[in-house]
Scaffold this active site. Structure first.
Site, PDB file in Angstrom:
ATOM      1  N   HIS A  80     -32.081  42.130 -61.467  1.00 40.54           N
ATOM      2  CA  HIS A  80     -31.962  43.453 -60.817  1.00 40.54           C
ATOM      3  C   HIS A  80     -32.993  44.474 -61.066  1.00 40.54           C
ATOM      4  O   HIS A  80     -32.560  45.540 -61.303  1.00 40.54           O
ATOM      5  CB  HIS A  80     -30.632  43.830 -61.236  1.00 40.54           C
ATOM      6  N   ASP A  88     -28.017  45.211 -54.273  1.00 38.22           N
ATOM      7  CA  ASP A  88     -29.008  44.493 -53.932  1.00 38.22           C
ATOM      8  C   ASP A  88     -28.492  43.674 -52.737  1.00 38.22           C
ATOM      9  O   ASP A  88     -29.398  43.773 -51.658  1.00 38.22           O
ATOM     10  CB  ASP A  88     -29.755  43.667 -54.792  1.00 38.22           C
TER      11      ASP A  88
END
Length: 337
Positions: free
Chosen positions: A199, A172
């Site tokens: 996530h 990310d």
């Protein structure tokens, strides 16, 4: 705060250079898969790794033989099947787990739960038995649930150390850095965007207000950028059209996190990475925030810090989903036979 830390991309380059050497035994569980093979290749190239232990349920001897021909010092051993799992883990200081099934178009990370939850619980159980002091780095999705699963399994064995169990959310951050750099014409290697929360989807919260170097976007562009970072995994799943999910970029991100951890274990100071860990920073039991890493894992949780009003709203909106995913993981272990 973030401008003072070493750029993690430099960590990856240093991890692949030959200027410094250390001795670490690292295991990759799921080493024959789409993430596992390129991840193992990156680890084999690093002078930070002296022994590479590769485990999977199939094809691992071939992967290990292939990698063993590379002219770097790490020795490579392949282990295949449940009866060899204990041997694969013996003496390991870091265990990276990308094992599991990938997403296909139309699937969420949560759709992977039933299959991957069992796989991660089995592997965490083996880690608890054979390398209870190792750093455990979980890549297997859904990370928002597989980290609680790993933690609860370790607790059952009485060996849980919250400073040594990490959900690898680094992809990310890598994506956020890349997308911001593209929009602003910057070198992505010099951009650092902390990403907090979880996530998956809206639990992924990029803190653009804390980007170094400082960047600004109009509200509509900021919203679109945030949405792209949150759904970047789906972007890859769709582009691969049924042939899998993000594997190469995930291998890069997994290697970056592993090299940062190894650097910190070797005594390097000021190493900071975000990861999904046991946390007291919010009302969620687990939450990703920037972490100062040290010889024993998490040295200090650096917390959320100052957020913009937009980011505060994103955090508030992520809480229910995050709590649900965490509970789902904990309940899975409670109900395991």
């Amino acid at each position: 705060m973030f401008s003072r830390i070493a750029r993690p991309t430099a960590t990856l380059i240093r991890g692949l250079s030959t200027s410094s050497q250390h001795n670490a035994k690292v295991a990759v569980l799921g080493a024959s898969g789409g993430i596992g093979q390129p991840l193992s290749l990156l680890l084999k190239n690093s002078p930070l790794v002296s022994e590479l232990s590769l485990y999977d349920i199939a094809h691992t001897p071939g992967v290990a033989a292939d990698l063993s021909h590379i002219e770097t010092r790490a020795t490579v051993t392949g282990y295949m099947g449940a009866d060899q799992l204990g041997a694969a883990l013996k003496g390991c200081e870091v265990v990276v787990i990308p094992a599991g099934v990938p997403r296909k178009p139309g699937m969420t990370r949560d759709d992977l739960f039933n299959t991957n939850a069992t796989i991660v619980a089995t592997l965490a159980d083996a880690c608890a038995r054979h390398c209870p002091q190792a750093m455990i780095c979980i890549i297997s999705n859904p990370v928002n649930s597989t980290i609680p699963i790993t933690s609860e399994v370790m607790k059952k064995h009485g060996v849980y150390n919250p400073n040594r169990v990490f959900g690898v959310t680094t992809l990310d951050i890598v994506r956020a850095n890349t997308f911001v750099a593209e929009l602003k014409g910057l070198d992505p290697a010099r951009v650092n965007v902390p990403v907090v929360g979880g996530h998956a989807g809206k639990t992924i919260i990029p803190l653009i207000s804390r980007c170094t170097p400082k960047v600004e976007f109009p509200a509509d562009q900021l919203s679109a950028l945030t949405g792209r970072i949150q759904e970047a995994g789906t972007e890859v799943v769709k582009a691969k059209a049924g042939a899998g999910s993000a594997t190469l970029s995930m291998a890069y991100a997994g290697a970056r996190f592993t090299f940062s951890l190894l650097d910190a274990m070797n005594g390097k100071e000021g190493v900071v990475e975000c990861a999904f860990v046991r946390s007291e920073e919010t009302e969620c039991k687990y939450f990703s925030t920037p972490l100062l890493l040290g010889k024993n894992g998490i040295e200090k949780n650096l917390g959320l810090g100052k957020l913009s009003a937009f980011e505060e709203k994103l955090v508030a909106e992520a809480m229910d989903e995050l709590k649900g995913s965490i509970k789902k993981g904990e309940d899975f272990v409670t109900n395991m036979k």
